[in-house]
Write an enzyme that holds these catalytic residues in place. Structure first.
Site, short mmCIF file in Angstrom:
data_model
loop_
_atom_site.label_atom_id
_atom_site.label_comp_id
_atom_site.label_asym_id
_atom_site.label_seq_id
_atom_site.Cartn_x
_atom_site.Cartn_y
_atom_site.Cartn_z
N ARG A 31 0.92 -1.14 -0.10
CA ARG A 31 -0.14 -0.10 -0.08
C ARG A 31 0.71 1.29 0.01
NH1 ARG A 31 -1.00 5.12 1.46
NH2 ARG A 31 -0.23 4.37 3.56
N CYS A 60 4.72 9.67 -0.57
CA CYS A 60 3.53 10.02 -0.37
C CYS A 60 3.38 11.10 -1.20
CB CYS A 60 3.25 10.70 1.21
SG CYS A 60 1.70 11.40 1.47
N ASN A 102 9.51 4.28 2.54
CA ASN A 102 9.34 3.85 4.12
C ASN A 102 10.67 3.20 4.40
OD1 ASN A 102 6.24 3.81 4.92
ND2 ASN A 102 6.51 3.32 2.75
#
Ligand code: ZN
Length: 299
Positions: free
Chosen positions: A12, A236, A245
């Site tokens: 995700r 993002c 991440n």
């Protein structure tokens, strides 16, 4: 509890900002490889409007495939009532709710004030069946792309209000831009645990190279649920400058080196991380895939 639970977010958070649509089969292959490596918590998709985030349009299909894997807890992001209904309809094990700690990021990302977000999420939490778990993600806790470094005094009252909504709910404090510093992470997480008990998770990015240090600080502060993405995928679209991440293979290596159990099969994780890092259009990160001694484990 001596071990740590790693919640994998590559399917995700790792894919959402990739320009081209990643085929459903590729996403499912990622989920399967990560499960084979021993990961038992995963953020598999998001029931957002396909118009706004076309990347996540196949979340129902990825979730269905993920649910067939034994012992895997499948979380989906739920931005609103419509996403909530879809998540329940498709049998997600955990709902990932989110809002920002800062007003400007909340307005930019969710197009509403923090108060409006708080009220909407509180209503969703009240309506969630008892057998469905919740993860409340608070973004930009440490640094905001619009407001800069977030004062720690501003976070505590917000954490207290979220804690009070539901005694069983997991709460993640998120370093959305990867700009947090380890001492800041340690203080904020420690203060949160004093107020809400040991139910906090830490979600960090590696933009400034502080990803693993921040995870170590969160662990030392008492956090036992850590988010990371294999291959260091991520970013993002609403947090300019945010890159990947923190990499699951880096975090898992650190915990192994510290003698902290994660349940992860490291050679299998490197195989999964290579696969995730190779997804076309992605911007992989992390260190361990490039360390020869680690590579020999996966050979
Ligand atoms: Zn993130």
């Amino acid at each position: 509890m001596t071990g740590v639970s790693i919640s994998e977010v590559a399917p995700r958070d790792g894919l959402q900002s990739i320009g081209a649509f990643v085929p459903t089969e590729t996403k499912i292959a990622m989920v399967r490889a990560l499960h084979a490596a021993g990961l038992r918590r995963m953020e598999v998709g998001s029931f957002v409007s396909p118009k706004h985030v076309p990347q996540m349009a196949d979340t129902a299909a990825v979730l269905a495939a993920a649910k067939t894997l034994p012992g895997l807890e499948c979380c989906v992001l739920v931005p609103n009532r419509r996403g909530f209904d879809l998540a329940l309809q498709h049998g997600a094990h955990r709902l990932g709710l989110f809002m920002s700690a800062t007003e400007q990021h909340n307005l930019a990302n969710l197009n509403m004030t923090r108060e409006a977000s708080f009220d909407a999420l509180t209503a969703i939490i009240r309506d969630t069946p008892r057998d469905v778990a919740i993860r409340f993600n608070l973004s930009c806790v440490f640094h905001c792309p619009f407001e800069g470094v977030v004062p720690e005094a501003a976070i505590q009252p917000l954490v207290e209000r979220i804690v009070a909504i539901d005694p069983r709910m997991e709460i993640a404090l998120c370093d959305t831009t990867g700009n947090a510093a380890p001492d800041q992470v340690a203080r904020v997480m420690r203060a949160a645990i004093v107020v809400g008990g040991p139910r906090f998770a830490y979600h960090g990015h590696d933009t400034y190279g502080m990803g693993v240090a921040n995870v170590a600080a969160a662990y030392e502060a008492g956090v036992r649920v850590i988010d990371s993405a294999a291959g260091g995928l991520g970013g993002c679209p609403f947090a300019p400058g945010a890159t990947g991440n923190v990499a699951t293979e880096d975090v898992a290596w650190m915990f192994a080196r510290m003698g902290v159990a994660t349940g992860i099969d490291y050679p299998a994780l490197l195989v999964a991380a290579d696969y995730c890092a190779g997804v076309p259009g992605g911007t992989p990160g992390g260190r361990m895939r490039g360390v020869p001694a680690a590579r020999r484990l996966a050979a």
